[in-house]
Design a protein around this motif. Structure first.
Motif, PDB file in Angstrom:
ATOM      1  N   ARG A   8       0.634  -1.057  -0.075  1.00  0.00           N
ATOM      2  CA  ARG A   8      -0.262   0.149  -0.204  1.00  0.00           C
ATOM      3  C   ARG A   8       0.840   1.280  -0.367  1.00  0.00           C
ATOM      4  O   ARG A   8       1.019   2.331  -0.639  1.00  0.00           O
ATOM      5  CB  ARG A   8      -0.480  -0.050   1.069  1.00  0.00           C
ATOM      6  CG  ARG A   8      -1.989  -1.505   1.092  1.00  0.00           C
ATOM      7  CD  ARG A   8      -2.930  -0.993   2.142  1.00  0.00           C
ATOM      8  NE  ARG A   8      -3.830  -1.894   1.643  1.00  0.00           N
ATOM      9  CZ  ARG A   8      -4.620  -2.652   2.626  1.00  0.00           C
ATOM     10  NH1 ARG A   8      -4.894  -2.128   4.115  1.00  0.00           N
ATOM     11  NH2 ARG A   8      -5.089  -3.599   2.406  1.00  0.00           N
ATOM     12  N   PHE A   9       2.092   1.189   0.860  1.00  0.00           N
ATOM     13  CA  PHE A   9       3.178   1.822   0.430  1.00  0.00           C
ATOM     14  C   PHE A   9       3.292   2.625  -0.875  1.00  0.00           C
ATOM     15  O   PHE A   9       3.503   3.223  -1.066  1.00  0.00           O
ATOM     16  CB  PHE A   9       4.304   1.998   1.846  1.00  0.00           C
ATOM     17  CG  PHE A   9       5.518   3.217   1.452  1.00  0.00           C
ATOM     18  CD1 PHE A   9       5.079   4.060   2.264  1.00  0.00           C
ATOM     19  CD2 PHE A   9       6.415   2.836   1.365  1.00  0.00           C
ATOM     20  CE1 PHE A   9       5.840   4.956   2.298  1.00  0.00           C
ATOM     21  CE2 PHE A   9       7.985   3.760   0.832  1.00  0.00           C
ATOM     22  CZ  PHE A   9       7.012   4.724   1.725  1.00  0.00           C
ATOM     23  N   GLU A  11       2.113   1.575  -3.285  1.00  0.00           N
ATOM     24  CA  GLU A  11       1.024   2.044  -4.222  1.00  0.00           C
ATOM     25  C   GLU A  11       0.243   3.304  -4.438  1.00  0.00           C
ATOM     26  O   GLU A  11      -0.031   3.913  -5.259  1.00  0.00           O
ATOM     27  CB  GLU A  11       0.078   1.033  -3.853  1.00  0.00           C
ATOM     28  CG  GLU A  11      -1.501   1.398  -4.738  1.00  0.00           C
ATOM     29  CD  GLU A  11      -2.773   0.330  -4.814  1.00  0.00           C
ATOM     30  OE1 GLU A  11      -3.166  -0.692  -5.552  1.00  0.00           O
ATOM     31  OE2 GLU A  11      -2.997   0.377  -2.897  1.00  0.00           O
ATOM     32  N   ALA A  12       0.914   3.699  -2.737  1.00  0.00           N
ATOM     33  CA  ALA A  12       0.026   5.177  -2.501  1.00  0.00           C
ATOM     34  C   ALA A  12       1.068   6.300  -3.241  1.00  0.00           C
ATOM     35  O   ALA A  12       0.918   7.765  -3.493  1.00  0.00           O
ATOM     36  CB  ALA A  12      -0.522   5.229  -1.293  1.00  0.00           C
ATOM     37  N   ASP A  14       2.295   8.590  -4.945  1.00  0.00           N
ATOM     38  CA  ASP A  14       1.372   9.883  -6.482  1.00  0.00           C
ATOM     39  C   ASP A  14       2.774  10.384  -7.336  1.00  0.00           C
ATOM     40  O   ASP A  14       3.778  10.484  -7.284  1.00  0.00           O
ATOM     41  CB  ASP A  14       1.903  10.840  -6.381  1.00  0.00           C
ATOM     42  CG  ASP A  14       0.739  12.381  -6.467  1.00  0.00           C
ATOM     43  OD1 ASP A  14       0.968  11.736  -7.743  1.00  0.00           O
ATOM     44  OD2 ASP A  14      -0.395  12.827  -5.883  1.00  0.00           O
ATOM     45  N   TRP A  18       6.256  14.282  -4.853  1.00  0.00           N
ATOM     46  CA  TRP A  18       6.328  14.775  -3.878  1.00  0.00           C
ATOM     47  C   TRP A  18       7.865  15.831  -3.352  1.00  0.00           C
ATOM     48  O   TRP A  18       8.918  15.408  -4.131  1.00  0.00           O
ATOM     49  CB  TRP A  18       5.112  14.255  -3.193  1.00  0.00           C
ATOM     50  CG  TRP A  18       6.743  13.040  -2.945  1.00  0.00           C
ATOM     51  CD1 TRP A  18       7.891  12.023  -2.326  1.00  0.00           C
ATOM     52  CD2 TRP A  18       6.995  11.823  -3.863  1.00  0.00           C
ATOM     53  NE1 TRP A  18       8.268  11.448  -1.744  1.00  0.00           N
ATOM     54  CE2 TRP A  18       7.885  10.790  -3.670  1.00  0.00           C
ATOM     55  CE3 TRP A  18       5.427  10.710  -4.437  1.00  0.00           C
ATOM     56  CZ2 TRP A  18       8.055   9.537  -3.697  1.00  0.00           C
ATOM     57  CZ3 TRP A  18       6.690   9.958  -5.515  1.00  0.00           C
ATOM     58  CH2 TRP A  18       7.281   9.004  -5.102  1.00  0.00           C
ATOM     59  N   TRP A  24       8.411   3.903   5.357  1.00  0.00           N
ATOM     60  CA  TRP A  24       7.738   2.802   5.383  1.00  0.00           C
ATOM     61  C   TRP A  24       8.497   3.173   6.360  1.00  0.00           C
ATOM     62  O   TRP A  24       9.498   2.123   6.404  1.00  0.00           O
ATOM     63  CB  TRP A  24       7.214   2.727   4.711  1.00  0.00           C
ATOM     64  CG  TRP A  24       6.594   0.858   5.131  1.00  0.00           C
ATOM     65  CD1 TRP A  24       4.883   1.069   5.494  1.00  0.00           C
ATOM     66  CD2 TRP A  24       6.675   0.102   5.194  1.00  0.00           C
ATOM     67  NE1 TRP A  24       4.457  -0.290   5.787  1.00  0.00           N
ATOM     68  CE2 TRP A  24       5.844  -0.572   5.018  1.00  0.00           C
ATOM     69  CE3 TRP A  24       8.092  -0.489   5.062  1.00  0.00           C
ATOM     70  CZ2 TRP A  24       5.716  -2.301   5.978  1.00  0.00           C
ATOM     71  CZ3 TRP A  24       7.994  -2.126   4.872  1.00  0.00           C
ATOM     72  CH2 TRP A  24       7.018  -3.007   5.398  1.00  0.00           C
ATOM     73  N   ASP A  74       3.426   0.456 -10.481  1.00  0.00           N
ATOM     74  CA  ASP A  74       1.870  -0.223  -9.646  1.00  0.00           C
ATOM     75  C   ASP A  74       2.365  -1.450 -10.046  1.00  0.00           C
ATOM     76  O   ASP A  74       1.624  -2.214  -9.107  1.00  0.00           O
ATOM     77  CB  ASP A  74       1.163   0.080 -11.087  1.00  0.00           C
ATOM     78  CG  ASP A  74       0.447   2.185 -10.740  1.00  0.00           C
ATOM     79  OD1 ASP A  74       0.687   2.626 -10.356  1.00  0.00           O
ATOM     80  OD2 ASP A  74       0.475   2.675 -11.464  1.00  0.00           O
ATOM     81  N   ALA A  77       4.126  -2.847  -6.796  1.00  0.00           N
ATOM     82  CA  ALA A  77       3.297  -2.596  -5.842  1.00  0.00           C
ATOM     83  C   ALA A  77       1.903  -3.723  -5.685  1.00  0.00           C
ATOM     84  O   ALA A  77       2.025  -4.868  -4.789  1.00  0.00           O
ATOM     85  CB  ALA A  77       2.108  -1.813  -5.824  1.00  0.00           C
TER      86      ALA A  77
END
Length: 97
Positions: A8-9, A11-12, A14, A18, A24, A74, A77
């Motif tokens: 999930r880290f 995958e999130a 962006d 950033w 994580w 992606d 992930a």
């Protein structure tokens, strides 16, 4: 390490970018992943391993991997999710003899 936290880290993250480093760590803090957005739409992932029961000042090792911030991120992930949630993982060594 089990569950979907690391997947999930990743995958999130962006694909548009950033500032700074996102981090994580698993529950025992023996695996930590830092993510930096770099020019050209790439992500630098720093994977750090350290023994979780060692005294302060113990060893640690790290490696940096680079991937494209869109489809490659992606794909990683999805593969992490598949691996970390696979049936029979983690292996219960007490019952595998």
């Amino acid at each position: 390490m089990t569950g979907r936290g690391l997947a999930r880290f990743v995958e999130a993250l962006d694909f548009r970018g950033w500032r700074g480093e996102l981090r994580w760590a698993n529950a025992d803090h023996d695996l930590e992943v830092g993510a930096r957005f770099e020019s050209g739409g790439h992500v630098a992932l720093t994977w750090t391993l350290r023994p979780w029961r060692s005294a302060a000042g113990g060893w640690e090792t790290a490696v940096v991997t680079w991937l494209e911030a869109g489809a490659a991120k992606d794909d990683l992930a999805a593969r992490l999710d598949d691996f970390l949630t696979a049936r029979g993982f983690p292996v219960d060594h007490a019952h595998s003899r």
